[in-house]
Each structure stands twice: as structure tokens, then as C-alpha cells.
Design an enzyme around this catalytic site. Sequence first.
Site, PDB file in Angstrom:
ATOM      1  CG  ASP A 110      -0.374  -0.061   2.492  1.00  0.00           C
ATOM      2  OD1 ASP A 110       1.048  -0.208   2.636  1.00  0.00           O
ATOM      3  OD2 ASP A 110      -0.788   0.187   3.675  1.00  0.00           O
ATOM      4  CD  GLU A 111       5.612   1.240   3.176  1.00  0.00           C
ATOM      5  OE1 GLU A 111       6.281   1.966   3.032  1.00  0.00           O
ATOM      6  OE2 GLU A 111       5.431   0.523   4.128  1.00  0.00           O
TER       7      GLU A 111
HETATM    8  P1  TYD Z   1       7.994  -0.471  10.014  1.00  0.00           P
HETATM    9  O1  TYD Z   1       7.695  -1.502  10.594  1.00  0.00           O
HETATM   10  O2  TYD Z   1       9.256  -0.192   9.578  1.00  0.00           O
HETATM   11  O3  TYD Z   1       7.136  -0.522   8.870  1.00  0.00           O
HETATM   12  P2  TYD Z   1       6.706   0.773   7.571  1.00  0.00           P
HETATM   13  O4  TYD Z   1       7.460   1.988   7.631  1.00  0.00           O
HETATM   14  O5  TYD Z   1       6.945  -0.037   6.376  1.00  0.00           O
HETATM   15  O6  TYD Z   1       5.247   1.023   8.011  1.00  0.00           O
HETATM   16  O7  TYD Z   1       7.287   0.903  10.701  1.00  0.00           O
HETATM   17  C1  TYD Z   1       6.067   1.049  11.304  1.00  0.00           C
HETATM   18  C2  TYD Z   1       5.942   2.245  11.841  1.00  0.00           C
HETATM   19  O8  TYD Z   1       6.693   2.244  13.044  1.00  0.00           O
HETATM   20  C3  TYD Z   1       6.325   3.484  10.979  1.00  0.00           C
HETATM   21  O9  TYD Z   1       5.400   4.625  11.220  1.00  0.00           O
HETATM   22  C4  TYD Z   1       7.661   3.666  11.548  1.00  0.00           C
HETATM   23  C5  TYD Z   1       7.657   3.459  12.962  1.00  0.00           C
HETATM   24  N1  TYD Z   1       8.700   2.777  13.794  1.00  0.00           N
HETATM   25  C6  TYD Z   1       9.122   3.623  15.043  1.00  0.00           C
HETATM   26  O10 TYD Z   1       8.531   4.395  15.405  1.00  0.00           O
HETATM   27  N2  TYD Z   1      10.167   2.908  15.679  1.00  0.00           N
HETATM   28  C7  TYD Z   1      11.187   1.928  14.943  1.00  0.00           C
HETATM   29  O11 TYD Z   1      12.163   1.676  15.720  1.00  0.00           O
HETATM   30  C8  TYD Z   1      10.729   1.234  13.704  1.00  0.00           C
HETATM   31  C9  TYD Z   1      11.458   0.303  13.189  1.00  0.00           C
HETATM   32  C10 TYD Z   1       9.519   1.916  13.437  1.00  0.00           C
END
Ligand code: TYD
Length: 339
Positions: free
Chosen positions: A126-127
Site C-alpha cells: 500500500d506504500e
Molecule cells: P515499519 O515496521 O518499519 O513499517 P513501515 O515503515 O513499512 O510502515 O514501521 C512501522 C511504523 O513504526 C512506522 O511509522 C515507523 C515506526 N517505527 C518506529 O517508531 N520505531 C522503530 O524503531 C521502527 C522500526 C518503526
Amino acid sequence: MTVIVTGGAGFIGSNFIFYMLKKHPDYRIVCLDKLTYAGNLSTLKSVMDNPNFRFVKLDICDRAGVYALFEEEKPDMVVNFAAESHVDRSIEDPGVFLQTNVIGTGVMLDAARKYGVKRYHQVSTDEVYGDLPLDRPDLFFTEETPIHTSSPYSSSKAGADLLVMAYYRTFGLPVTISRCSNNYGPYHFPEKLIPLMIANCLNDKPLPVYGEGLNVRDWLYVEDHCKAIDLILHKGRVGEVYNVGGHNEMKNIDIVKLICHELGKSEDLITHVTDRKGHDMRYAIDPTKIHNELGWLPETTFKDGIKKTIKWYLENRDWWEEIISGEYQNYYDKMYSNR
Ligand code: TYD
Ligand code: NAD
């Protein structure tokens, strides 16, 4: 029926292999995976001796290797999961994302065309639609939402999607694309939000929340995604995109607090750190099309799914402890030590 599954040593690909071997005991599943930092052969150990399963270590960008495998296996279907998948890594080093996600997809499409596969399925995200504003909860991504990417990761996935549709239009290759929201569940690599927070909680380490933690993601239990792909492969219309998501939007901070609560840890572990560059605010899928056309509905609620996931990480400490004690430690120090 022979199905080539690329990226099957990763999170969603491995869950898909387990699902398919169980659901279709007469299918042959051939997993093609380069085993990058995100691929883990130990994930597949329960199926390695299954006579209907074969693992091949191969880069999807290796044209000669991919053609040789297609020549040998004569696959009926291809499901392309193989990708660099982490947004933060794409911000640090975009090149490998273009290589695997775009060039690699091009090689897989050429192989599918050359060897006349009956279905090529591209696992997208979806990104590719970019993000939605927090103050418009009435807006959702439909299949008609324009592509509008934010990160090198999502741009490379969008590039791959465009190539897939071009092979349909130009060469008549029988393709389908699924665009799913954030998955969670067993074998999720501990650099992603949910497994990272579970692992850090269990080790009483700080829980690094980017910015205020108000960003919203639409979480789906991985098995529900696998079911959707299986349905699309068998019943989806060629040349179509299907959005997959279960209307389960949550703020990051609420997920982290929930994990603390489930594990009996203090919320004092939460540390707000520098925000991600270009951080998408909200993802939200409208799954009407896959529901109406294919009858798909998610079966696992977030309440049950997160409990099952936490239980899995508690019972499979060896799997993730081995990962976080190895090469991954360097990545973690680089990304989080001065944040
Ligand atoms: P992620 O699991 O990397 O998936 P995506 O960016 O593809 O959605 O991250 C999910 C959400 O969590 C995203 O808004 C970024 C946030 N996040 C944090 O706040 N701290 C972290 O250490 C990580 C890895 C992600
Ligand atoms: P992952 O990072 O856990 O696994 C990726 C797998 O691909 C690994 O096994 C890795 O070794 C393999 N791989 C990487 N480069 C390769 C190459 N050049 N050749 C062969 N294999 C290679 O990723 P994931 O979370 O399981 O995601 C799988 C797919 O689903 C990706 O295409 C991703 O864009 C998409 N997707 C993921 C999510 C999510 O929430 N994780 C949501 C929607 C879509």
C-alpha cells in the site's frame, strides 16, 4: 502445479510457503531466495524435508540462473515476494532497492514470459499510494488511488508495479498485483516495528518511537495476507490490482504501549527518537474490491493476532536472538545509537 515463490526465506514468503503446502498438498513449491540479511534458512527448516518443497539459493537479478531454474522446473505460477523491504534501510542506501525491487522484478517477468507461466503474481504494498492525512479518517486507498510514493523503498516497489502492468499490456503476460497493508506475525524480522518492540521489551531495552508516534498503520495478520494471495492466484482477474487490508488502523504509540502491557513491562521504556525522514503519516486500505470479487475477509482480529505473535516470539527466542546477536547488531547501533 508448480509454483516458484521468490523471497520465501523472508517473513511473508515463508508464511505463504507454509500456507500453500498445507492448503494444496499436491502442489510443488520451489523457493528461490538470495538469503540476504533478511532471509533465514532456519525459518524453512520444518518444510525442508517435504518432498513437495525445494529451496534454491539464487538472486532474482541473476538472469542466467533464473532462466536455468525455469527451464528445469517449468513453473505454472510465480509469486514474487523477493525484495528489499525496510524503509529505513532504503533511506540509508537506495541502490540495492532499485537493483532487487526493479531490476530483479524485470528479470522475473522476462523469465515468466519466456517460459509461458500461467500466472505471474507481484506482491506489492500500500506504500505505493503514498500517505493519507491524519485529519481525514474518511479517506482510504482504493485501487484507483494514484501512485504517489515517499521513500526509495516505496518508489522501487511502484516502479516494479508499473513494469508488471506494462508486461500485461505489451506482451499479454497474465499478471496480478496485490497491495497489502502492514503485516505482523511469526518470523517477522526484528528490525520492523512490532518484532523490534517485542524483542526490546523482553530485553528491557529502550523502545525507540519515531517522533510523537502518531503515525497510523493498518495492521493485518500475515496468514490473512497469504489467504488473499492464494485467492488472487486462483480466482483473481488477470491484469488487475487487488488491495488487501483489514480496517485495523492503529497509532504506533498505541501499539508500543499495548506490547508493554502484554509483556508486563513499564511504559517508561518508551523513548521518543528523531523522526524518520519523509515519514508517511497514515496508511489505510479500502478492501472492497477483493471482498466483493473474491469473498476475502480477514479472519484474525488484532486482539488475537498480537497475542499469538507475542506468544510466538516468547516461544521462539532462539530464532530472533540469533538474528539480533549477529550482523544485525551493527545495523542497530548505526541506526539507533545517536538518534
Ligand atoms: P515499519 O515496521 O518499519 O513499517 P513501515 O515503515 O513499512 O510502515 O514501521 C512501522 C511504523 O513504526 C512506522 O511509522 C515507523 C515506526 N517505527 C518506529 O517508531 N520505531 C522503530 O524503531 C521502527 C522500526 C518503526
Ligand atoms: P523480508 O525482508 O522479510 O523478506 C525478503 C526476502 O527476499 C528475504 O528472504 C530475502 O533474502 C529475499 N531477497 C531479497 N533480495 C533478494 C534477491 N535479490 N533475490 C532473491 N531473494 C531476495 O520481506 P517481507 O516483509 O516478507 O516482504 C515480502 C514482500 O511483501 C516484499 O515484496 C514487500 O515489499 C511486500 N510487502 C510487505 C509488507 C510487510 O508489512 N512486511 C506489506 C506489504 C507488502
